[in-house]
Scaffold this active site. Structure first.
Site, PDB file in Angstrom:
ATOM      1  N   ASP A 269      72.065  96.168  92.459  1.00  0.00           N
ATOM      2  CA  ASP A 269      71.642  97.177  93.432  1.00  0.00           C
ATOM      3  C   ASP A 269      70.132  97.432  93.342  1.00  0.00           C
ATOM      4  OD1 ASP A 269      71.866  98.975  95.460  1.00  0.00           O
ATOM      5  OD2 ASP A 269      72.757 100.584  94.254  1.00  0.00           O
TER       6      ASP A 269
ATOM      7  N   ARG B 266      63.342  95.318  94.677  1.00  0.00           N
ATOM      8  CA  ARG B 266      62.224  94.856  93.842  1.00  0.00           C
ATOM      9  C   ARG B 266      62.263  93.340  93.652  1.00  0.00           C
ATOM     10  NH1 ARG B 266      63.978  98.714  88.964  1.00  0.00           N
ATOM     11  NH2 ARG B 266      64.664  99.940  90.762  1.00  0.00           N
TER      12      ARG B 266
ATOM     13  N   ASP C 125      67.739 100.697 104.760  1.00  0.00           N
ATOM     14  CA  ASP C 125      66.999 100.020 103.688  1.00  0.00           C
ATOM     15  C   ASP C 125      66.001  98.994 104.237  1.00  0.00           C
ATOM     16  OD1 ASP C 125      66.659 100.294 100.979  1.00  0.00           O
ATOM     17  OD2 ASP C 125      67.988  98.638 100.443  1.00  0.00           O
TER      18      ASP C 125
ATOM     19  N   LYS D 114      77.705  99.959  95.496  1.00  0.00           N
ATOM     20  CA  LYS D 114      77.416 101.385  95.637  1.00  0.00           C
ATOM     21  C   LYS D 114      78.724 102.150  95.843  1.00  0.00           C
ATOM     22  CE  LYS D 114      72.818 101.206  97.760  1.00  0.00           C
ATOM     23  NZ  LYS D 114      72.061 101.902  96.700  1.00  0.00           N
TER      24      LYS D 114
ATOM     25  N   GLU E 146      67.853  95.524  94.119  1.00  0.00           N
ATOM     26  CA  GLU E 146      67.591  94.254  94.801  1.00  0.00           C
ATOM     27  C   GLU E 146      66.253  94.256  95.539  1.00  0.00           C
ATOM     28  OE1 GLU E 146      69.100  96.733  96.171  1.00  0.00           O
ATOM     29  OE2 GLU E 146      67.992  96.760  98.062  1.00  0.00           O
TER      30      GLU E 146
HETATM   31  N1  BES Z   1      67.871 101.037  98.591  1.00  0.00           N
HETATM   32  C1  BES Z   1      68.123 101.634  97.335  1.00  0.00           C
HETATM   33  C2  BES Z   1      67.287 102.909  97.099  1.00  0.00           C
HETATM   34  C3  BES Z   1      67.589 104.093  97.972  1.00  0.00           C
HETATM   35  C4  BES Z   1      68.502 105.058  97.553  1.00  0.00           C
HETATM   36  C5  BES Z   1      66.932 104.287  99.165  1.00  0.00           C
HETATM   37  C6  BES Z   1      68.737 106.160  98.341  1.00  0.00           C
HETATM   38  C7  BES Z   1      67.187 105.386  99.952  1.00  0.00           C
HETATM   39  C8  BES Z   1      68.074 106.336  99.539  1.00  0.00           C
HETATM   40  C9  BES Z   1      67.795 100.656  96.211  1.00  0.00           C
HETATM   41  O1  BES Z   1      67.990  99.324  96.500  1.00  0.00           O
HETATM   42  C10 BES Z   1      68.678 101.009  95.061  1.00  0.00           C
HETATM   43  O2  BES Z   1      69.849 100.910  95.217  1.00  0.00           O
HETATM   44  N2  BES Z   1      68.074 101.448  93.967  1.00  0.00           N
HETATM   45  C11 BES Z   1      68.807 101.861  92.833  1.00  0.00           C
HETATM   46  C12 BES Z   1      68.077 101.364  91.611  1.00  0.00           C
HETATM   47  C13 BES Z   1      68.854 101.479  90.343  1.00  0.00           C
HETATM   48  C14 BES Z   1      70.042 100.526  90.361  1.00  0.00           C
HETATM   49  C15 BES Z   1      67.937 101.169  89.193  1.00  0.00           C
HETATM   50  C16 BES Z   1      68.866 103.395  92.831  1.00  0.00           C
HETATM   51  O3  BES Z   1      67.910 104.035  93.257  1.00  0.00           O
HETATM   52  O4  BES Z   1      69.898 103.924  92.425  1.00  0.00           O
HETATM   53 ZN    ZN Z   2      67.840  98.765  98.510  1.00  0.00          ZN
HETATM   54 ZN    ZN Z   3      70.010  98.714  96.114  1.00  0.00          ZN
END
Ligand code: BES
Ligand code: ZN
Ligand code: ZN
Length: 488
Positions: A329, A333, A270, A259, A331
């Site tokens: 990222d 799912r 998370d 990230k 992860e």
């Molecule tokens: N934990 C994050 C989602 C998230 C983002 C929660 C902001 C709370 C606030 C998740 O694991 C993630 O990183 N999702 C990615 C998915 C993408 C790589 C398809 C996202 O939302 O960018």
């Molecule tokens: Zn996450």
């Molecule tokens: Zn993530």
């Protein structure tokens, strides 16, 4: 914070440090409002959550738009916040029921407890809430006559539900160095011991035996080993069987698909889905609801390192499906895929709900304050949305569709862990999870993406800065109503 009930009229007869008066819908003419002129001089506009402290009279006024639970909950939360830093130790308040419906008394109690929450584990000076006793008079806004038994039951329920929400908030707010999977498991064990739940903790050896390879892949680069937590509430008179599954990423750095710095901050949150499941289980046990509930939590840390799982890997999930990893990222799912499969193997449930801070896309779609509800069964989706609103949470349904489903196809595996389009990310994540719900359970399942409301960096309504405990109140309300339907 203790609550007591009294039959005495609120204004004159009860001797407490301060009186809290809720001004409903701008009605300054109501007999409860004794300082109309002063309030006008102070510029009090009676807006929802607006407060006015009249120190000389020992009265605090707070505005509420209506007698609806949501408005009352927010009002008492604002009132208790306004009293922070004052020396008052006890307060008194009248009852504000909605046509005699005592849910608003419960909301009032929830508001006081939720509003007084502050997280200061890491502050050297703790901000103490001095109010220790709240006296609720059965003298009532609309002169309804109230049964003391009914009211006291709602007070008791409100306390359990708000305490459970604060319990969840505490876990989520705890830093990743202090709350990693092993710690989450020991918090669950401690809570289970206190409440009479059964708690089973699965460690890596057992996870391997159960073929939870996608969960293990996400966990691999962390020095903190993963845990799957299984909490059970199994009363003799159970009317239904419910499975709850929570995403418990104690930290999400993004893994090798790291990230950016600004997006990594707050990723201690998370674990909000898993923490919500713990709070729900706590309340269900304390309320002793006649319903069998299983809570499964996948507690994992997503880190980088020489042993990290990679974009281009293909993983085999517990249910045998193969997953092409294109972004480490995505992860949550992957963890949920295995925990959902495990939960379905272990328990034959009437409903399956999962809670996860799954996608930033959910926040983009519906905003910071709202959870996204997905699934294959419109009725189940609508039920969650309705009960969320009844409990004072915001939620909205997002629909799956065939076109988006095609965007998670993989050329080399059964499914890909990200979509090939930038749009509709909350839904494609939900449709990915659906690949791990057995055909016979598809109609019983709802996915709740709490990425928006779980952790917000400002206070809103009855929620403080940081963790809100999203999911806890909505699910307790839903489960309560599921069983009460069947007793009638
Ligand atoms: N934990 C994050 C989602 C998230 C983002 C929660 C902001 C709370 C606030 C998740 O694991 C993630 O990183 N999702 C990615 C998915 C993408 C790589 C398809 C996202 O939302 O960018
Ligand atoms: Zn996450
Ligand atoms: Zn993530």
């Amino acid at each position: 914070m203790n609550f007591e009930l009294t039959m005495l009229p609120v204004a004159a007869d009860i001797n407490k440090d301060i009186e809290v008066i809720i001004v409903i819908d701008g009605n300054l003419k109501h007999r409860f409002v004794q300082d109309k002129k002063l309030l006008k001089r102070a510029g009090f506009n009676c807006g929802q959550d607006e407060t006015c402290l009249l120190i000389e009279n020992n009265r605090l006024y707070v505005g509420a738009d209506s007698l609806q639970s949501t408005a009352i909950r927010r009002a008492t939360a604002s009132a208790i916040k306004a009293l922070k830093g004052t020396k008052y130790k006890s307060l008194k308040i009248a009852s504000y029921t909605n046509n005699g419906c005592t849910y608003s008394v419960r909301a009032m109690v929830e508001g006081f407890i939720l509003g007084s929450y502050s997280f200061d584990t890491y502050k050297s000076k703790k901000s103490k809430n001095r109010i220790k006793l709240i006296t609720i008079s059965l003298e009532e806004y609309n002169n309804e006559s109230l049964s003391i038994e009914k009211v006291s039951l709602q007070v008791h329920k409100g306390q359990i539900i708000a305490d459970a929400t604060n319990f969840t908030r505490d876990i989520v707010n705890t830093t990743p160095d202090d709350c990693y999977p092993e710690v989450m498991a020991s918090i669950a064990e401690g809570m289970a011991e206190d409440t009479g739940l059964v708690c089973e903790v699965l460690k890596p050896k057992k996870l391997k035996k159960e073929k939870m390879e996608t969960l293990l892949a996400v966990a691999r680069a962390s020095r903190h080993k993963p845990r799957v937590i299984h909490l059970t509430h199994k009363p003799k008179n159970a009317k239904k069987v419910i499975t709850l599954v929570g995403k418990g990423l104690t930290y999400d750095s993004g893994g090798l698909s790291l990230k950016p710095a600004d997006f990594m901050v707050t990723m201690k949150s998370d674990k909000s889905g898993g923490s919500a499941v713990m709070g729900i289980m706590k309340a269900i046990a304390e309320l002793n609801l006649p319903i069998e509930v299983h809570g499964f939590i996948g507690a994992v840390e997503n880190m980088i390192g020489g042993d990290a799982y990679k974009p281009d890997d293909v993983l085999v999930a517990k249910n045998g499906k193969t997953i092409e990893v294109r972004n480490t990222d995505a992860e949550g799912r992957l963890v949920l895929a295995d925990v959902l499969a495990y939960a379905q193997q272990e328990v034959k449930a009437d409903y399956i709900f999962d809670f996860a801070t799954l996608t930033g896309a959910s926040v983009v779609a519906v905003g910071h304050y709202t959870s996204s509800i997905m699934g294959h069964n419109k009725e189940v989706q609508n039920l969650v949305v309705k009960e969320a609103h009844n409990a004072g949470e915001l939620a909205t349904a997002l629909d799956f569709n065939d076109y988006l489903k095609k965007t998670i196809k993989s050329e080399i595996a059964d499914v890909c862990n990200i979509s090939n389009t930038r749009y509709g990310g909350a839904i494609t994540a939900g449709q990915f999870l659906s690949e791990f719900i057995d055909q016979e359970h598809k109609d019983k399942w709802a996915h709740i993406d709490i990425a928006g409301p779980a952790f917000v960096e400002h206070a809103w309504g009855e929620n403080p800065h940081g963790a809100s405990g999203a999911g806890v109140r909505m699910m307790i309300k839903l489960l309560e109503n599921l069983v009460s339907e069947h007793t009638h």
